[in-house]
Design a protein around this motif. Structure first.
Motif, PDB file in Angstrom:
ATOM      1  N   SER A  20       0.828  -1.288  -0.143  1.00 54.73           N
ATOM      2  CA  SER A  20      -0.034   0.087   0.126  1.00 54.73           C
ATOM      3  C   SER A  20       0.837   1.111  -0.125  1.00 54.73           C
ATOM      4  O   SER A  20       0.334   2.259  -0.663  1.00 54.73           O
ATOM      5  CB  SER A  20      -0.690   0.009   1.314  1.00 54.73           C
ATOM      6  N   LEU A  21       2.168   1.319   0.637  1.00 54.54           N
ATOM      7  CA  LEU A  21       2.866   2.501   0.716  1.00 54.54           C
ATOM      8  C   LEU A  21       4.105   2.239  -0.045  1.00 54.54           C
ATOM      9  O   LEU A  21       4.634   3.325  -0.492  1.00 54.54           O
ATOM     10  CB  LEU A  21       3.383   2.548   2.319  1.00 54.54           C
ATOM     11  N   GLY A  22       4.534   1.198  -0.616  1.00 57.12           N
ATOM     12  CA  GLY A  22       5.624   1.125  -1.374  1.00 57.12           C
ATOM     13  C   GLY A  22       7.009   0.983  -0.475  1.00 57.12           C
ATOM     14  O   GLY A  22       7.992   1.110  -1.161  1.00 57.12           O
ATOM     15  N   ALA A  60      10.083  -7.793 -10.651  1.00 57.30           N
ATOM     16  CA  ALA A  60       9.816  -7.969 -12.189  1.00 57.30           C
ATOM     17  C   ALA A  60       8.403  -7.329 -12.638  1.00 57.30           C
ATOM     18  O   ALA A  60       8.071  -7.115 -13.743  1.00 57.30           O
ATOM     19  CB  ALA A  60       9.484  -9.816 -12.046  1.00 57.30           C
ATOM     20  N   SER A  61       7.370  -7.233 -11.614  1.00 60.12           N
ATOM     21  CA  SER A  61       6.245  -6.353 -11.966  1.00 60.12           C
ATOM     22  C   SER A  61       6.523  -5.085 -12.377  1.00 60.12           C
ATOM     23  O   SER A  61       5.966  -4.559 -13.312  1.00 60.12           O
ATOM     24  CB  SER A  61       5.321  -6.756 -10.704  1.00 60.12           C
ATOM     25  N   HIS A  62       7.329  -4.465 -11.684  1.00 63.32           N
ATOM     26  CA  HIS A  62       7.607  -3.005 -12.107  1.00 63.32           C
ATOM     27  C   HIS A  62       8.343  -2.967 -13.500  1.00 63.32           C
ATOM     28  O   HIS A  62       8.152  -1.936 -14.131  1.00 63.32           O
ATOM     29  CB  HIS A  62       8.473  -2.423 -11.113  1.00 63.32           C
ATOM     30  N   PHE A  65       5.665  -3.181 -16.166  1.00 58.96           N
ATOM     31  CA  PHE A  65       5.131  -1.781 -16.312  1.00 58.96           C
ATOM     32  C   PHE A  65       5.838  -0.552 -16.691  1.00 58.96           C
ATOM     33  O   PHE A  65       5.174   0.383 -16.820  1.00 58.96           O
ATOM     34  CB  PHE A  65       4.109  -1.687 -14.931  1.00 58.96           C
ATOM     35  N   GLY A  66       7.109  -0.908 -16.847  1.00 56.08           N
ATOM     36  CA  GLY A  66       7.949   0.282 -17.300  1.00 56.08           C
ATOM     37  C   GLY A  66       8.457   1.126 -16.065  1.00 56.08           C
ATOM     38  O   GLY A  66       8.569   2.242 -16.395  1.00 56.08           O
ATOM     39  N   ASN A  67       8.285   0.748 -14.799  1.00 55.46           N
ATOM     40  CA  ASN A  67       8.533   1.662 -13.759  1.00 55.46           C
ATOM     41  C   ASN A  67      10.165   1.811 -13.392  1.00 55.46           C
ATOM     42  O   ASN A  67      10.167   2.163 -12.285  1.00 55.46           O
ATOM     43  CB  ASN A  67       7.596   1.113 -12.778  1.00 55.46           C
ATOM     44  N   VAL A  68      10.939   1.101 -13.913  1.00 58.11           N
ATOM     45  CA  VAL A  68      12.323   1.111 -13.668  1.00 58.11           C
ATOM     46  C   VAL A  68      13.252   1.971 -14.397  1.00 58.11           C
ATOM     47  O   VAL A  68      13.258   1.781 -15.610  1.00 58.11           O
ATOM     48  CB  VAL A  68      12.655  -0.501 -13.575  1.00 58.11           C
ATOM     49  N   ASP A  69      13.925   2.438 -13.758  1.00 56.61           N
ATOM     50  CA  ASP A  69      15.121   3.385 -14.212  1.00 56.61           C
ATOM     51  C   ASP A  69      16.490   2.560 -14.062  1.00 56.61           C
ATOM     52  O   ASP A  69      16.871   2.559 -12.770  1.00 56.61           O
ATOM     53  CB  ASP A  69      15.024   4.615 -13.854  1.00 56.61           C
ATOM     54  N   ARG A 171       6.630   7.116  -9.976  1.00 57.16           N
ATOM     55  CA  ARG A 171       6.436   5.677  -9.917  1.00 57.16           C
ATOM     56  C   ARG A 171       7.768   5.075 -10.498  1.00 57.16           C
ATOM     57  O   ARG A 171       8.003   3.938  -9.948  1.00 57.16           O
ATOM     58  CB  ARG A 171       5.486   5.413 -11.188  1.00 57.16           C
ATOM     59  N   LYS A 172       8.702   5.711 -11.060  1.00 55.50           N
ATOM     60  CA  LYS A 172      10.098   5.365 -11.359  1.00 55.50           C
ATOM     61  C   LYS A 172      10.873   5.151 -10.244  1.00 55.50           C
ATOM     62  O   LYS A 172      11.808   4.416  -9.983  1.00 55.50           O
ATOM     63  CB  LYS A 172      10.860   6.212 -12.249  1.00 55.50           C
ATOM     64  N   VAL A 173      10.683   6.164  -9.218  1.00 59.83           N
ATOM     65  CA  VAL A 173      11.293   5.752  -7.876  1.00 59.83           C
ATOM     66  C   VAL A 173      11.103   4.656  -7.049  1.00 59.83           C
ATOM     67  O   VAL A 173      11.823   3.911  -6.747  1.00 59.83           O
ATOM     68  CB  VAL A 173      11.015   7.376  -6.855  1.00 59.83           C
ATOM     69  N   VAL A 174       9.613   4.414  -7.089  1.00 61.10           N
ATOM     70  CA  VAL A 174       9.272   3.161  -6.307  1.00 61.10           C
ATOM     71  C   VAL A 174       9.873   2.070  -6.863  1.00 61.10           C
ATOM     72  O   VAL A 174      10.261   1.063  -6.354  1.00 61.10           O
ATOM     73  CB  VAL A 174       7.829   3.214  -6.195  1.00 61.10           C
ATOM     74  N   GLY A 175       9.552   2.066  -8.399  1.00 64.82           N
ATOM     75  CA  GLY A 175      10.068   0.748  -9.033  1.00 64.82           C
ATOM     76  C   GLY A 175      11.433   0.479  -9.012  1.00 64.82           C
ATOM     77  O   GLY A 175      12.041  -0.523  -8.840  1.00 64.82           O
TER      78      GLY A 175
END
Length: 302
Positions: A20-22, A60-62, A65-69, A171-175
């Motif tokens: 819920s919070l990441g 893997a999920s991130h 969904f393209g959330n990884v830098d 979203r990129k930070v969390v991923g």
């Protein structure tokens, strides 16, 4: 069997919070493991071994969904692994009498941070340019060290620092933080294995945490739509502060009168933080509603 069920509930609760919070899987699960009587080094070792599975799935999920830098992951993961290995080695060499207050103190600070962070509006301002290695290296080293010695802290330390920099979308930070945590969890587990041996890992604890986390994952995805992260973060922060304050006062052999006064202050601060979180949440929603109403008018005026 009863203890395994309790531990599965610990993993369930920790994954609900993290999903819920990441952040705060390690902080929540380590706090609850200490509460049920698990030794500090064993608690942190077991949590990190379980995190290898949870962070791999999360990363893997991130990625899908393209959330990884990946540049950020590459620059923060290796220093984080070094810090986690050093932290695991340090914690493995401490006695339980020393390690328990140390770990509780770190968790207490992280709990206070959660209370403060989620009791006020969260705003980010985007800035141009990539994140630099001279920023990510020390950040990863400190976050990894805190994560291993405190039984958690990678997300609470790394995520807000990256958000405050304004260089990456949230979203990129969390991923990126979740993906790099896999490397940190592996390094910490290796450090605990060297320091404690295989006996330092309670495999039933690890399995119970994993089972509870897997069950909680889809519920957390639903919960994040129902319960605002700001309110949940303030609520969880209070639980973490109260629990670890209790551990520290027991270690210091604080008298019952002073202990009751501290509990009262913690609960009061907890209530105030939740009230501020509610107010900030209402303000954020009101601002969003005003912006939504003004958007068509702007289009017409243009």
């Amino acid at each position: 069997m009863r203890k395994l069920l309790v531990l599965a509930l610990v993993g369930f609760a920790a994954q609900l919070v993290d999903g819920s919070l990441g952040m705060a899987y390690g902080v929540t699960s380590s706090t609850l493991l200490l509460l049920v009587g698990i030794a500090p080094a064993t608690a942190s070792a077991s949590v990190h071994l379980a995190e290898i599975g949870t962070t791999l799935a999360s990363g893997a999920s991130h990625w899908r969904f393209g959330n990884v830098d990946w540049r950020t992951v590459g620059r923060i993961a290796l220093p984080g692994a070094v810090g986690a290995f050093l932290g695991a080695t340090l914690l493995s060499g401490l006695s339980t009498e020393v390690a328990a207050p140390w770990m509780a103190g770190i968790l207490l600070v992280l709990g206070i941070y959660l209370l403060i962070r989620f009791s006020r509006p969260m705003r980010t301002v985007r800035q141009a340019g990539p994140l630099r290695r001279r920023f990510l290296g020390p950040l990863g080293l400190v976050a990894g060290f805190v994560d291993a010695t405190g039984g958690g802290g990678w997300g609470p330390v790394a995520t807000p620092a990256l958000l405050a920099s304004g260089r990456l979308a949230p979203r990129k930070v969390v991923g990126s933080v979740d993906t790099s945590e896999f490397v940190v969890a592996v390094a910490a587990s290796v450090g605990f294995f060297i320091g404690l041996g295989s006996a330092g890992f309670m495999l039933p604890v690890v399995a119970a945490l994993l089972v509870g986390g897997v069950i909680a994952a889809p519920i957390a995805a639903w919960l994040v739509r129902v319960v605002p992260a700001q309110l949940l973060g303030a609520a969880v922060g209070g639980v973490i502060v109260l629990t670890n304050a209790r551990t520290l006062m027991r270690a210091a052999e604080v008298g019952s009168n002073l202990r009751a006064a501290v509990y009262g202050l913690v609960v009061l601060g907890w209530v105030v933080a939740v009230a501020y979180a509610l107010r900030a949440l209402r303000r954020t929603r009101a601002d969003a509603a005003v912006s939504e109403q003004e958007r068509p008018l702007t289009a017409v005026d243009g």
